[in-house]
Structures are given as C-alpha cells and as structure tokens.
Enzyme design. Structure first.
Site, PDB file in Angstrom:
ATOM      1  N   ASP A   1       1.246  -1.146   0.595  1.00  0.00           N
ATOM      2  CA  ASP A   1       0.123   0.256  -0.031  1.00  0.00           C
ATOM      3  C   ASP A   1       0.546   1.223  -0.221  1.00  0.00           C
ATOM      4  O   ASP A   1       2.325   1.548   0.273  1.00  0.00           O
ATOM      5  CB  ASP A   1      -1.002   0.053   1.050  1.00  0.00           C
ATOM      6  CG  ASP A   1      -0.584  -0.378   2.455  1.00  0.00           C
ATOM      7  OD1 ASP A   1       0.693  -1.076   2.505  1.00  0.00           O
ATOM      8  OD2 ASP A   1      -0.684   0.497   3.163  1.00  0.00           O
TER       9      ASP A   1
ATOM     10  N   GLU B   1      -0.348  -2.323   5.595  1.00  0.00           N
ATOM     11  CA  GLU B   1       0.458  -1.992   6.246  1.00  0.00           C
ATOM     12  C   GLU B   1      -0.392  -0.971   7.237  1.00  0.00           C
ATOM     13  O   GLU B   1      -0.124  -0.456   8.622  1.00  0.00           O
ATOM     14  CB  GLU B   1       1.755  -2.622   6.000  1.00  0.00           C
ATOM     15  CG  GLU B   1       2.496  -2.522   7.594  1.00  0.00           C
ATOM     16  CD  GLU B   1       2.704  -1.362   7.832  1.00  0.00           C
ATOM     17  OE1 GLU B   1       3.136  -0.931   8.887  1.00  0.00           O
ATOM     18  OE2 GLU B   1       2.898  -0.280   7.338  1.00  0.00           O
TER      19      GLU B   1
ATOM     20  N   HIS C   1       7.566   8.105   4.627  1.00  0.00           N
ATOM     21  CA  HIS C   1       7.002   8.718   5.147  1.00  0.00           C
ATOM     22  C   HIS C   1       7.250  10.589   4.413  1.00  0.00           C
ATOM     23  O   HIS C   1       5.997  11.037   5.007  1.00  0.00           O
ATOM     24  CB  HIS C   1       6.021   8.796   6.071  1.00  0.00           C
ATOM     25  CG  HIS C   1       5.794   7.569   6.479  1.00  0.00           C
ATOM     26  ND1 HIS C   1       4.361   7.027   7.106  1.00  0.00           N
ATOM     27  CD2 HIS C   1       5.889   5.871   6.048  1.00  0.00           C
ATOM     28  CE1 HIS C   1       4.406   5.932   7.523  1.00  0.00           C
ATOM     29  NE2 HIS C   1       5.000   5.591   6.437  1.00  0.00           N
TER      30      HIS C   1
HETATM   31 ZN    ZN Z   1       4.856   2.929   6.652  1.00  0.00          ZN
HETATM   32 ZN    ZN Z   2       6.157   0.979   5.720  1.00  0.00          ZN
END
Ligand code: ZN
Ligand code: ZN
Length: 388
Positions: A77, A135, A361
């Site tokens: 994902d 996840e 991220h």
């Molecule tokens: Zn992550």
């Molecule tokens: Zn990850």
C-alpha cells in the site's frame, strides 16, 4: 558470487517497481497492484495463487522435496500524501504516493519469487510469498491474512523494509528482541460541571481532574514497569477552559503510549484505565475514553535473525551486515509472530550523499534502486539456507 545471481531479473524488477510507484493505491484499495502481482506470479509458471483477502495475494512455491515452510512478506500500500521527489516515474495519482517504499518491497519479492521458481528442483520445502495489503492503516492487513488461515503452516516469517539514510544495499537486523515498539494511545474527554470561577463549590472542575490524571499517569512507568525496559507515556495534548473566571465543563487530553513487551503493554493499559476511572469518580466527573491499540512490537527471533544475518553475509559480504538498534517506528509485520518466529530486516536505500536523505513518509522520500538487488539476494539466500 552464487550461480543464481544471474537469474535475478534486475531490469524487470526495476520496471515493476516504477510501474507500481507511478500507480500507487491506498490501504485496503490495492486492487490494481494485487492484480499486477498476481499476473507476474502466474507468468513464472509454477507458483500457486491464493487470495487471502480482496487486495492481497499469496504465492506458494512447493519445492521438489518435502521440508519446512517459510513466509516472505512484502507490503503493497501507498500513503495519502503528495509526492515531491523528482523521479521520472513520479506518482500519477493526486495525493497518493509510495513514500514508504512498499513499491520496492513488492518488486523485490516478485524478483525473489522468480529466482526461487527457477530453483524449485533444489528446494526442500515450501516458500510462501505474501503480498500484503494495508500495512499503513490500523488495524493493518496482516491480521486478516493470519485469520484467513492460509499461512497457518509456516515455520518462520521474514520481512524486509527499505530505509533511507543507510548505506545502499546494506542489511540491518536487530538480532533478538524488540525491533520496533508497540504504539498505542488514548483520547479522553472529561465531563465536569461548569461554574463561575468564584463559586467552585457549585461545579466539578475538569481541569483539576485532568491534571490529577496526568500526574497519576507519571507513576505508571516509574512504579509499575520494569526499570530499564523501554516504556513511555506522553500526554501530548490537554485542552480546557477559555477564561480566568470560568470553571469549564469539560477537558480533553490525548496520549501516546509505547512499549516493547506484550505483558507490559497489557499492564500499562489496565493501569491507565484504572487511573482515569478512579480519578474521575473521586471528583464526581464522568468521562469518555477511546483507548486505541495500534501495532504490537516487532520481536525478532534469535534463530531466524541469525539465519537472515548469516545468509546476508554469505551473499553481500561481512561489512554489509550490521546489528540494528531498536527503532520507535511501528509495523504490522509484528502480527506474524502469533503463528511463527519472525525476523524484520532493514535494507539500506542509500545515504544523503546519494540523494536519499529523506525518511520514510517524507514527500521527498527516495532510494537507490541498486539496493533492491541486495534485498533479493538476502531473501533468496535466506530461503535456500532455511530449506536446506
Ligand atoms: Zn510506512
Ligand atoms: Zn512501511
């Protein structure tokens, strides 16, 4: 140099990665990614396909001889954010991007499956390749895969995660114990009774109740958990009141709670709930508590970790394999330890000098694709050694 190194489909793997990167899908919506993975696995010719959930794919490769079963995991994902890196295969989907590197995990595991499918005759046992959905979003996809029963027979599970700011292609493993923390927390509304600031006898002051709770919470780690074992409670938010002469009727707080041991996790949750309940009762306040459990800590098994580290040394050389410290990130790979011993591995994606200085991220997250070759070598050799 192993004979099978030349079976690694490097160019294909990079093209798979770029395709997935350009077409990211959010957690629980990985329909096209799952279809892409399924089609590739099918093309290898000898991998059975099972769909544990709508957007996950399990590939099963049975070796020529009987033996143990190992699970390799990739998550698929993407994240709900705008990509800001300058790669030519930038996300084509507005507000969705592969900034945690799950595109890389997926492409590497496909390449690993392809190599192993060509080595089928020399395998003693079974390899299960799980391409996991969701996840990034609590409760995480791994639990539904476990609950589906399709991997109940595994003897070990290994998962790789790409991490920038580490030497390209290097392998980092926490040799035993917690590799990540459990990340729980709570959201609490305290309902008191408003009153004029000069007439406290007519109210129930939620600020007093809230601050008493915060003070009591300081004793949970200091008096109820084992000294030296990592555990943290942080109340990061506390809101109440608007004026100096008004006792407000409510207060709000939220907190983050980290632990690395299941027993401590339970104990801390129980104690936090008791403190909130008892303190509110003491002052005549009521409350609404939302205690949220996120992912458990990833706890690496010593034997599986040794196997992975030895396998990585065998294919990458001694200097490329290092012991990793505990990280405060959390991962739903932790769930697989409900059914088998696990090892979670970090793969270096390149340093700031390589242009890979932005963390997972981050909108500018980027890695060197050469690192993927090390990931595949480590996965393949780990399977070969486990199924010897
Ligand atoms: Zn992550
Ligand atoms: Zn990850």
């Amino acid at each position: 140099m192993k004979e099978w190194f030349n079976k690694i489909p490097v160019e294909e793997m990079i093209s798979w990665r770029r395709h997935i990167h350009e077409n990211p899908e959010l957690s629980y919506k990985e329909y096209n990614t799952a279809a892409f993975v399924e089609e590739k696995l099918r093309s290898f010719g000898n991998i059975e396909i099972v769909k544990p959930t709508e957007t996950s794919v399990l590939g099963i490769l049975r070796g020529a001889k009987e033996g143990k079963t190992i699970l390799l995991r990739a998550d698929m994902d993407a994240l709900p954010m705008q990509e800001e890196s300058d790669v030519p295969f930038k996300s084509k989907v507005e507000g969705v991007a592969h900034t945690c590197g799950h595109d890389i995990h997926t492409a590497m595991l496909l390449a690993t499956a392809k190599v192993l499918s060509e080595l089928k005759d020399s395998l003693h046992g079974t390899v299960k390749f799980i391409f996991q959905h969701a996840e990034e979003l609590n409760p995480g996809g791994s639990q539904s895969i476990i609950d589906s029963g399709v991997i109940n027979d595994i003897d070990a599970a290994v998962g790789l995660h790409i991490i920038p700011n580490l030497e390209c292609g290097s392998i980092h493993v926490r040799p035993v114990g917690a590799a990540t923390t459990a990340a729980d927390g709570f959201f609490l509304n305290i309902q008191g009774k408003g009153s004029h600031g000069s007439m406290p006898q007519n109210g129930i002051d939620p600020i007093i109740v809230g601050t008493q709770i915060i003070n009591q919470l300081q004793t949970v780690i200091s008096r109820y958990t084992t000294p030296g074992e990592l555990a943290v409670i942080t109340v990061g938010e506390f809101k109440a009141g608007d004026a100096p002469n008004i006792i407000p009727d409510k207060a709000y707080m939220s907190a983050s709670i980290r632990t690395i041991n299941d027993e401590t996790r339970e104990k801390v949750e129980k104690r936090v709930k008791e403190i909130i309940d008892n303190t509110c009762k003491t002052y005549g306040a009521t409350y609404d508590l939302d205690y949220q459990r996120a992912y458990a800590a990833v706890i690496n098994d010593k034997t599986v970790s040794e196997l992975v580290m030895d396998s990585a040394r065998e294919v990458l050389g001694e200097s490329m394999v290092k012991e990793a410290p505990l990280t405060s990130a959390s991962e739903d790979f932790s769930n697989y330890r409900q059914i088998a011993p696990i090892c979670f591995v970090q793969l270096g994606g390149g340093t700031a000098a390589d242009g890979c200085g932005f963390a997972n991220h981050h909108p500018k997250f980027n890695i060197k694709e050469e690192s993927m070759i090390s990931g595949v070598k480590t996965e393949v050799q780990t399977v070969l050694n486990f199924l010897k």
